[in-house]
Design an enzyme around this catalytic site. Structure first.
Site, PDB file in Angstrom:
ATOM      1  N   HIS A  35       0.869  -1.184   0.000  1.00  0.00           N
ATOM      2  CA  HIS A  35       0.000   0.000   0.000  1.00  0.00           C
ATOM      3  C   HIS A  35       0.909   1.238   0.000  1.00  0.00           C
ATOM      4  O   HIS A  35       2.028   1.187   0.519  1.00  0.00           O
ATOM      5  CB  HIS A  35      -0.842  -0.048   1.274  1.00  0.00           C
ATOM      6  CG  HIS A  35      -1.912   0.993   1.394  1.00  0.00           C
ATOM      7  ND1 HIS A  35      -1.650   2.297   1.746  1.00  0.00           N
ATOM      8  CD2 HIS A  35      -3.255   0.922   1.225  1.00  0.00           C
ATOM      9  CE1 HIS A  35      -2.780   2.974   1.794  1.00  0.00           C
ATOM     10  NE2 HIS A  35      -3.779   2.168   1.480  1.00  0.00           N
ATOM     11  N   ASP A  56       3.177  -4.050   8.115  1.00  0.00           N
ATOM     12  CA  ASP A  56       1.945  -3.296   7.924  1.00  0.00           C
ATOM     13  C   ASP A  56       0.790  -4.276   8.148  1.00  0.00           C
ATOM     14  O   ASP A  56       0.519  -5.123   7.303  1.00  0.00           O
ATOM     15  CB  ASP A  56       1.919  -2.711   6.504  1.00  0.00           C
ATOM     16  CG  ASP A  56       0.576  -2.053   6.164  1.00  0.00           C
ATOM     17  OD1 ASP A  56      -0.356  -2.124   6.993  1.00  0.00           O
ATOM     18  OD2 ASP A  56       0.465  -1.491   5.055  1.00  0.00           O
ATOM     19  N   GLN A 109      -4.475  -4.861   7.093  1.00  0.00           N
ATOM     20  CA  GLN A 109      -5.466  -5.826   6.620  1.00  0.00           C
ATOM     21  C   GLN A 109      -5.421  -7.137   7.391  1.00  0.00           C
ATOM     22  O   GLN A 109      -6.348  -7.938   7.320  1.00  0.00           O
ATOM     23  CB  GLN A 109      -5.238  -6.113   5.113  1.00  0.00           C
ATOM     24  CG  GLN A 109      -5.373  -4.910   4.219  1.00  0.00           C
ATOM     25  CD  GLN A 109      -6.795  -4.366   4.178  1.00  0.00           C
ATOM     26  OE1 GLN A 109      -7.764  -5.073   4.458  1.00  0.00           O
ATOM     27  NE2 GLN A 109      -6.928  -3.094   3.817  1.00  0.00           N
ATOM     28  N   LYS A 162     -10.626  -0.357  10.618  1.00  0.00           N
ATOM     29  CA  LYS A 162     -10.821  -1.562   9.802  1.00  0.00           C
ATOM     30  C   LYS A 162     -11.197  -2.769  10.656  1.00  0.00           C
ATOM     31  O   LYS A 162     -11.432  -3.858  10.134  1.00  0.00           O
ATOM     32  CB  LYS A 162      -9.552  -1.876   9.005  1.00  0.00           C
ATOM     33  CG  LYS A 162      -9.218  -0.834   7.920  1.00  0.00           C
ATOM     34  CD  LYS A 162      -8.082  -1.315   7.049  1.00  0.00           C
ATOM     35  CE  LYS A 162      -7.356  -0.209   6.321  1.00  0.00           C
ATOM     36  NZ  LYS A 162      -8.156   0.472   5.293  1.00  0.00           N
ATOM     37  N   CYS A 189      -4.819   2.621  -3.568  1.00  0.00           N
ATOM     38  CA  CYS A 189      -3.567   3.149  -2.995  1.00  0.00           C
ATOM     39  C   CYS A 189      -2.432   2.153  -3.147  1.00  0.00           C
ATOM     40  O   CYS A 189      -1.640   1.941  -2.212  1.00  0.00           O
ATOM     41  CB  CYS A 189      -3.741   3.538  -1.527  1.00  0.00           C
ATOM     42  SG  CYS A 189      -4.963   4.820  -1.287  1.00  0.00           S
TER      43      CYS A 189
END
Lengths: 410, 165
Positions: free
Chosen positions: A123, A199, A202, A225, A367
């Site tokens: 991302h 990261d 997700q 999220k 993104c």
């Protein structure tokens, strides 16, 4: 335990609404999830009963507000298996968490001739902070490529990791759903004398997360999220790393002493929390983690593997070669993110037709423009699944894709 | 809620399926201008051959959704062979149509825009013709940028092509 989706749906007020007399089909949780009532109630209750600024006053409200804010920090630590809450820094979102590392750790430890290993499926949040550092300091950036099966190609890992100071990768692609081998990458980083940043934007909302098992040194994720509010995210880092890092933003709270000729920074984690923080949002995040743990993260993962498998099977059976799904074919190797290409119909047009049926998907480059270039597309229509989605939602998606296919038939 | 037929008029789909003036021109001598919609990744490249203040030829390349592609195709047809001043006037009129507030849509006379609210700057007699089909886009605010992408790119190209040497 299997998720009772019908019961879960009742927890989310927004899902009660209808569009064109049909139930709202929300398939954009990879962008931002919906919020259960318990999260909204926790935030409202805080404002109605407890609000005062934290770490400031000696009066009762201020003490209680501080306890609830710091309680949320402890809650986050438990959720990700962090050894202590001293490693939990509240940020605005994952983007800020990664920027914090790039500034505070990167500007201390990286200079010309140093290298950072990223991947081409990242991302922008895990690309641009490093690109800025590369421009500013001549830091070399290397990239793990994507293999044709949408996994990360590790065949050249030994050469790429050699000499780097940081490996920064996503744990799950927001476009492909690909789960990356975080443990292996963290081990490779450490063997090369480097650190590993993950990261988790997700990943953390969808799979049981334990920072010790992941083996990373930094982990970023965001509340909105995972059923929590917007405006608050988390950076977890090993405490000794935080201890050695200078502040990121300067201001109130992050200092121990200020003189006219200098300042002494505060202890961790508050050193990195300048100014009044989003207190209600931190409490909302805590409530969201309670909610998810109530469902059980193992059960959440099981539900999503099963529903993703259903979606992959049904969409492939119904549309065959008309529909490309950019992502791993095996549900256990991926999360519930389905990047769809319907013939040559542009994703904007696909999602416009879907919108008429109350089916919410994200259309665009997500993104992740370097990845879109690698895939050879400008955009995709992305449907993403969460705890409140079921096979009816997938069927509605399929029917609506059928309408789009008919509408744009030549 | 506005329906799909408000957005995807037949003439729009026709331009989308059979884009006019698609391709490239050698640049230089032609002017090549790129336009991006960073939100959706649409990109458009306009090639302009301006000969003594007249758009002698125009070509469109790039990729995007049906609205951005058909708008570009219609734009190319509308300005090809026109003077740069005429092209600017059409651009102003088109962009004025794209900025009309939704509530003022009903009862708008077909074929004439601009001038009334001052934003058309005296282009009240500009006929948009086929471009009228894109009027429905205003009911879908997120798609307005798709429709105006090629026009903004054209405007930039005209400025560059007519800069005093």
């Amino acid at each position: 335990m299997k998720l009772d989706v019908a019961r879960i749906r009742k927890d989310f007020p927004i899902l009660e609404q209808t569009v064109a007399d049909r139930r709202l089909v929300y398939l954009d949780s990879a962008s931002s999830s919906q919020k259960p009532r318990v999260v909204l109630d926790a935030m409202t209750d805080y404002y109605e009963t407890t609000h005062a600024n934290v770490h400031r006053g000696v009066y009762g409200l201020a003490v209680e507000a501080t306890e609830r804010y710091e309680g949320a920090r402890d809650r986050v630590a438990r959720f990700i298996g962090a050894p202590s809450s001293r490693g939990i820094v509240f940020t605005k979102n994952v983007t800020e968490a990664i920027n914090l590392v790039a500034h505070a750790w990167g500007r201390t430890n990286l200079g010309p001739g140093d290298a950072v290993l990223l991947s081409e499926i990242e991302h922008h949040a895990n690309l641009v902070p490093w690109l800025m550092l590369a421009e500013e300091r001549g830091v070399e950036l290397r990239y793990l490529p994507m293999a044709d099966d949408y996994s990360l190609d590790l065949s050249d890992l030994d050469r790429l990791v050699d000499g780097v100071k940081l490996v920064a990768v996503t744990a799950m692609s927001n476009v492909l759903g690909t789960l990356t081998p975080v443990r292996r990458l963290a081990d490779a980083a450490h063997a090369a004398g480097a650190l590993c940043l993950v990261d988790g934007a997700q990943y953390v909302p969808h799979l049981p997360t334990d920072v010790t098992e992941l083996g990373c040194d930094f982990l970023g994720f965001t509340a909105h999220k995972l059923c929590g509010p917007t405006g608050i995210g988390v950076l977890w880092a090993r405490e000794e790393l935080l201890e050695a890092m200078p502040p990121f933003l300067g201001g109130g709270e992050m200092i121990r002493d200020v003189r006219l000729d200098g300042f002494t920074p505060n202890e961790i984690p508050w050193r990195f929390e300048a100014g009044t923080m989003p207190i209600a949002e931190a409490i909302g995040l805590g409530a969201a983690l309670d909610y998810l743990d109530g469902l059980g993260m193992e059960a959440v993962r099981e539900h999503e593997v099963s529903l993703t498998g259903y979606a992959l099977r049904h969409l492939t059976e119904r549309f065959g070669d008309e529909l490309t799904i950019h992502g791993p074919a095996e549900p256990s190797a991926r999360g519930g993110v389905l990047s769809l290409a319907l013939r040559d119909v542009h994703p904007h047009d696909v999602s416009q037709v879907l919108d008429q049926d109350g089916v919410c998907v994200r259309a665009g480059h997500h993104c992740a423009k370097p990845l879109m270039r690698r895939l050879g597309v400008g955009a995709t229509a992305r449907a993403s699944l969460y705890v409140y989605n079921d096979t009816d939602d997938v069927d509605a998606l399929a029917d609506s894709l059928g309408s789009a296919s008919d509408f744009f038939a030549l | 809620m506005p329906g799909l037929e408000d957005l995807y008029r037949e003439i729009i789909l026709d331009h989308y399926r059979n884009p006019r003036n698609r391709g490239e021109l050698d640049a230089p001598p032609a002017h090549r201008v790129e336009g991006f919609n960073p939100l959706c990744g649409d990109e458009i490249i306009v090639y302009l051959d301006v000969d003594s203040d007249r758009i002698a030829d125009i070509r469109i390349a790039g990729q995007g959704c049906s609205i951005s592609q058909s708008s570009a195709s219609m734009m190319s047809s509308a300005v090809k062979g026109r003077t740069t001043e005429e092209a600017r006037a059409v651009t102003r009129a088109f962009k004025a149509m794209m900025s009309i507030h939704e509530s003022s849509l009903d009862g708008e006379p077909d074929g004439l825009v601009g001038g009334a609210d001052g934003s058309g700057g005296g282009d009240g007699d500009v006929k948009l013709g086929d471009l009228e089909a894109l009027r429905g886009v205003v009911k879908f605010p997120v798609r307005i940028k798709c429709a105006t992408l090629s026009w903004n790119t054209l405007a930039q190209g005209l400025d560059e092509a007519t800069e005093p040497v």
